[in-house]
Motif scaffolding. Structure first.
Motif, PDB file in Angstrom:
ATOM      1  N   MET A 222      -4.221   5.746  13.582  1.00 40.49           N
ATOM      2  CA  MET A 222      -3.639   6.853  12.348  1.00 40.49           C
ATOM      3  C   MET A 222      -2.495   7.543  12.890  1.00 40.49           C
ATOM      4  N   THR A 223      -2.326   7.804  14.086  1.00 33.61           N
ATOM      5  CA  THR A 223      -1.160   8.717  14.541  1.00 33.61           C
ATOM      6  C   THR A 223       0.197   7.961  14.303  1.00 33.61           C
TER       7      THR A 223
ATOM      8  N   THR B 132      -8.516  -2.560  13.815  1.00 37.58           N
ATOM      9  CA  THR B 132      -9.839  -2.296  13.978  1.00 37.58           C
ATOM     10  C   THR B 132     -10.745  -3.307  14.649  1.00 37.58           C
TER      11      THR B 132
ATOM     12  N   PRO C  33      -7.516   2.648   7.417  1.00 33.64           N
ATOM     13  CA  PRO C  33      -6.103   3.234   7.414  1.00 33.64           C
ATOM     14  C   PRO C  33      -5.780   3.551   6.102  1.00 33.64           C
ATOM     15  N   LEU C  34      -6.235   2.600   4.969  1.00 32.54           N
ATOM     16  CA  LEU C  34      -5.930   2.898   3.809  1.00 32.54           C
ATOM     17  C   LEU C  34      -6.202   4.202   3.301  1.00 32.54           C
TER      18      LEU C  34
ATOM     19  N   ASN D  78       0.612   6.365  11.560  1.00 32.79           N
ATOM     20  CA  ASN D  78       0.951   6.430  10.114  1.00 32.79           C
ATOM     21  C   ASN D  78       1.136   5.197   9.365  1.00 32.79           C
ATOM     22  N   VAL D  79       0.301   4.069   9.915  1.00 29.68           N
ATOM     23  CA  VAL D  79       0.179   2.712   9.040  1.00 29.68           C
ATOM     24  C   VAL D  79      -0.925   2.893   8.314  1.00 29.68           C
ATOM     25  N   MET D  80      -0.617   1.973   6.867  1.00 32.29           N
ATOM     26  CA  MET D  80      -1.681   1.874   6.237  1.00 32.29           C
ATOM     27  C   MET D  80      -2.540   0.568   6.145  1.00 32.29           C
ATOM     28  N   SER D  81      -2.028  -0.450   6.930  1.00 31.84           N
ATOM     29  CA  SER D  81      -2.802  -1.537   6.653  1.00 31.84           C
ATOM     30  C   SER D  81      -2.510  -2.271   8.084  1.00 31.84           C
ATOM     31  N   THR D  82      -3.513  -2.992   8.504  1.00 33.14           N
ATOM     32  CA  THR D  82      -3.716  -3.589   9.705  1.00 33.14           C
ATOM     33  C   THR D  82      -3.700  -5.127   9.599  1.00 33.14           C
TER      34      THR D  82
ATOM     35  N   ASN E   5      -7.946 -11.154  11.731  1.00 29.11           N
ATOM     36  CA  ASN E   5      -6.352 -11.204  11.875  1.00 29.11           C
ATOM     37  C   ASN E   5      -5.720 -10.444  12.977  1.00 29.11           C
TER      38      ASN E   5
ATOM     39  N   CYS F 206     -10.529  -6.989  13.381  1.00 30.41           N
ATOM     40  CA  CYS F 206     -10.665  -8.011  12.426  1.00 30.41           C
ATOM     41  C   CYS F 206     -10.179  -9.145  12.811  1.00 30.41           C
TER      42      CYS F 206
ATOM     43  N   ILE G 120      -9.527   4.046  15.764  1.00 32.66           N
ATOM     44  CA  ILE G 120      -8.992   4.432  14.418  1.00 32.66           C
ATOM     45  C   ILE G 120      -8.129   5.920  14.553  1.00 32.66           C
ATOM     46  N   GLN G 121      -8.704   6.825  15.242  1.00 25.97           N
ATOM     47  CA  GLN G 121      -7.763   7.994  15.301  1.00 25.97           C
ATOM     48  C   GLN G 121      -6.614   7.664  15.974  1.00 25.97           C
TER      49      GLN G 121
ATOM     50  N   TRP H 296     -12.078  15.181  11.923  1.00 30.80           N
ATOM     51  CA  TRP H 296     -10.650  14.753  12.471  1.00 30.80           C
ATOM     52  C   TRP H 296      -9.632  14.294  11.249  1.00 30.80           C
TER      53      TRP H 296
ATOM     54  N   MET I 271      -5.933  16.164  10.058  1.00 26.83           N
ATOM     55  CA  MET I 271      -4.721  15.301  10.084  1.00 26.83           C
ATOM     56  C   MET I 271      -3.302  15.901   9.418  1.00 26.83           C
TER      57      MET I 271
ATOM     58  N   CYS J  46     -10.742  -4.866   6.168  1.00 24.90           N
ATOM     59  CA  CYS J  46     -10.571  -4.214   7.484  1.00 24.90           C
ATOM     60  C   CYS J  46      -9.405  -3.159   7.586  1.00 24.90           C
ATOM     61  N   SER J  47      -8.653  -3.097   6.491  1.00 24.02           N
ATOM     62  CA  SER J  47      -7.731  -2.340   6.302  1.00 24.02           C
ATOM     63  C   SER J  47      -8.212  -0.864   5.461  1.00 24.02           C
TER      64      SER J  47
ATOM     65  N   PRO K 158       0.786  -1.140  -0.107  1.00 18.47           N
ATOM     66  CA  PRO K 158       0.009   0.104   0.104  1.00 18.47           C
ATOM     67  C   PRO K 158       0.830   1.254   0.134  1.00 18.47           C
ATOM     68  N   GLU K 159       1.909   1.203   0.587  1.00 20.54           N
ATOM     69  CA  GLU K 159       2.965   2.260   0.902  1.00 20.54           C
ATOM     70  C   GLU K 159       3.184   2.874  -0.653  1.00 20.54           C
TER      71      GLU K 159
END
Lengths: 316, 78
Positions: free
Chosen positions: B44-45, B9, A90-91, B47-51, B13, B11, B40-41, A162, A166, A86-87, A55-56
């Motif tokens: 996000m601090t 969040t 964030p994505l 900086n990850v894009m996949s969980t 996994n 799931c 989720i807030q 929010w 950011m 579930c991603s 994703p990055e």
């Protein structure tokens, strides 16, 4: 090689080869290994390819590109970037934060779950390359056009506050060197994870197909899901929204509908709606989007799928 | 003591990841403080894009998918 094997298997069983049951069993024994082998192979290769498209990296690739072209790119990258629902959040935030336009982000978000290797492989293995190809092209079109329209509507203010507040981040990629061995591992991991999860749906799909192969007369569904029924497509799309399952889960239903004479466009519209639009996903997205943006997203995509359904029915 | 956070969040996994880290820590007799972050807030601090993502002593060491046993052990030894 699989055909003789399936014939031998059926011959061993105490049923007549020429009977309905015999032909259903032969179909089942032939189709199951065929589909599972193909899926395992493709998932393995895609697992390796996926390890290039983190994703990055996708984000870094998309940020700073102009809209239009970027929508096409985003939708295409949606096919190869590994993605789990579930991603999604964030994505989504990660993209927006790095300055990827909202419409482009949506193109990615629509295409990623809907057009993927599992859906395409299964469609190819069970219904042929034409159906798979059309699904690919039309699915991408829906993602590209819907994203582009959402971009044109300039709905950035309907992101939750929010999210808008950011801090912007630079889209950077940590260049981790990934060895071939690790890529092979990730191929095996995908096979274990994906094939381990979906085989049961595939068995169900093929069993339904086999059952119909042997017994049920066709055209059963034709009267109410056939080409001439104009309201079938909207109904299929609406019915698909509250349902949620992955690409594999919907295959048994697709198989059953098609085999009983439902029109292809109607069935594919249903499939896209089930995978692409789902109530649980809306609930998750509500954390980052205001209602208006979600409603717009759903309506635009639903219209796109609707058009796809009609086009399919008209062309074929 | 390692300070470990699992970001996700909620799931399947993410749950598996928490359980796996607990197991590996127990098997290796490592003492850890394990926290699960579902907001989720807050996620996000980092900086990850996949969980699921894993944070060890305020540093993101893993993102997207269940980490392997070997990988988890390497965090404990670092």
């Amino acid at each position: 090689m699989l055909i003789p094997a399936s014939e031998v298997l059926v011959a061993e069983l105490p049923v007549e080869r020429e009977s309905h049951l015999g032909s259903a069993l032969q179909f089942f024994f032939y189709d199951t290994p065929k589909v599972l082998l193909l899926l395992t192979g493709i998932v393995f290769v895609m697992g390796m390819i996926n390890s290039y498209f983190t994703p990055e990296r996708t984000r870094a690739f998309l940020s700073g590109k102009s809209e239009g072209f970027a929508n096409v790119l985003a939708a295409s990258l949606g096919i190869v970037t590994p993605f789990c629902s579930c991603s999604a959040i964030p994505l989504f935030i990660g993209f927006v934060q790095a300055g990827v336009p909202l419409g482009v982000t949506f193109s990615f978000l629509i295409s990623a779950p809907m057009v993927n290797e599992v859906a395409l492989t299964l469609l190819f293995a069970m219904f042929g390359w034409k159906v798979a190809g059309l699904y690919l092209v039309l699915g991408l079109s829906v993602a590209i056009v819907s994203g582009w329209i959402i971009g044109r509507l300039h709905m950035e203010m309907y992101l939750e506050d929010w999210v808008r507040n950011m801090p912007q981040v630079q889209a950077t990629v940590n260049e981790n060197v990934v060895s071939l061995n690790e890529r092979l591992d990730s191929g095996f991991d995908s096979v274990r994870e994906i094939v381990g999860k979906v085989w049961i749906y595939i068995l169900a799909g093929i069993a339904i197909g086999a059952g119909i192969h042997g017994y049920v007369p066709e055209d059963f569904m034709a009267s109410f899901m056939g080409k001439d029924v104009w309201w079938a497509v909207p109904l299929a799309v609406i019915a698909g929204i509250p349902m949620y399952t992955n690409a594999a889960g919907v295959i048994p239903i697709v198989q059953a509908l098609l085999a009983k004479g439902a029109a292809l466009g109607t069935v594919l519209a249903f499939m896209m709606s089930v995978i692409g639009l789902s109530l649980p996903e809306m609930v998750i997205l509500r954390k980052v989007l205001k209602i208006r943006l979600i409603a717009t997203f759903v309506s635009v995509v639903a219209c796109g799928i609707l058009i796809v359904g009609y086009v399919f029915n008209a062309v074929l | 003591m390692k300070n470990i956070k699992v970001l996700g969040t909620g799931c399947a996994n993410c749950k598996t990841t928490v359980k796996l880290i607990e197991d590996v820590a127990k098997a290796n007799n490592v003492e850890i403080s394990l926290k699960k972050i579902e907001d989720i807030q807050q996620i996000m601090t980092f900086n990850v894009m996949s969980t699921p993502a894993v944070v060890v002593d305020e540093k993101v060491v893993h993102a997207g998918g269940i980490p392997s046993r070997e990988k988890i052990e390497s965090w404990f030894n670092a």
